[in-house]
Design an enzyme around this catalytic site. Sequence first.
Site, PDB file in Angstrom:
ATOM      1  CG  LEU A   1      42.326  36.754  32.396  1.00 21.76           C
ATOM      2  CD1 LEU A   1      42.603  35.198  32.893  1.00 21.76           C
ATOM      3  CD2 LEU A   1      40.879  36.964  32.817  1.00 21.76           C
ATOM      4  CG  ASP A   2      42.472  42.912  36.490  1.00 22.72           C
ATOM      5  OD1 ASP A   2      42.800  43.497  35.188  1.00 22.72           O
ATOM      6  OD2 ASP A   2      41.604  42.677  37.165  1.00 22.72           O
ATOM      7  NE  ARG A   3      52.025  40.697  39.479  1.00 18.85           N
ATOM      8  CZ  ARG A   3      52.920  40.268  39.041  1.00 18.85           C
ATOM      9  NH1 ARG A   3      53.068  40.371  37.820  1.00 18.85           N
ATOM     10  NH2 ARG A   3      53.901  39.689  40.053  1.00 18.85           N
TER      11      ARG A   3
ATOM     12  NE  ARG B   1      39.973  43.671  41.272  1.00 22.27           N
ATOM     13  CZ  ARG B   1      40.997  44.149  41.148  1.00 22.27           C
ATOM     14  NH1 ARG B   1      41.594  44.180  39.951  1.00 22.27           N
ATOM     15  NH2 ARG B   1      41.658  44.760  42.036  1.00 22.27           N
TER      16      ARG B   1
END
Length: 298
Positions: free
Chosen positions: A135-137, A238
């Site tokens: 997962l992204d930060r 996104r």
Amino acid sequence: MQMTFKLQFQAMEDGELLREAIYKQEISSRALTDIKYRGGKILVNGEEKNVRHILSKGDEITIIFPEERASEHLQPEHGEMNIVYEDEALLIIDKPPFMNTIPSREHPTGSIANFVYGYFKERGIDSTIHVVTRLDRDTSGLVCIAKHRHIHHLMSLQLEQGLVKKEYEAIVHGHISTDVSIILPIARKSSSIIEREVREDGQFAHTEVKVLKHFLYQKEPLSHVRIKLHTGRTHQIRVHMSHIGHPLIGDDLYGGSKELYDRQALHCVRLEFFHPFTREKIIFTSEIVESMKKIIHN
């Protein structure tokens, strides 16, 4: 002690080459090379054999994989992790926002990988960290870690075959009029090493969006949505949501506003796959974080 990983199974027919029986277990060529040259063993009925050995039905085959060591550059850290599930093969963690899955140049410490390494060391396991789903930060939710390279290989095969199902919940700008299936290719933006965009020459990407709720927050129209990924491109949710005019709140890289939220409002709420050993379907779920709930329920 170090993590010694074994795989045991029986020969299913007479006259089969050991090599063929091993490949049926989906052991990679790289793993076989490591077994041969880095301290592993292949045993048939307790005796070491080479891959050209001819099997008899019912022979007991044991694959002993070489010992693993974590990267010298990975620093072990100790602290609380929200462990959803753990067995001999997998570790499922509910990741908070503002935490990397793996270290980066900007954030060399404080990642899930750092804490898992510390967790392993506390239990006397010297093993590499194998991240299956990243997962992204700023994205929160479920992350899957494999406890051995072979398990990671088996899970990667499931990813390639579309057998790992991931679902998210998000808060986006505007009122999405209806559920939508977005099938648009994604590529890296030529002017950026980070940003992606919808582009004809990009990789196939499919995102399914279900509208859960329309509401107003600070007089701004927002939508709470459930998102199912059919592919796993970088920044896929996104990029797709921004492209259809409904960027995630807090996602200023793709047109969202940070005035309403301090990160992209995205949480991995569901993971589904087949256990790499038992082949049973397993499902894990996670509730969205409280800060997202407060916005949705005003």
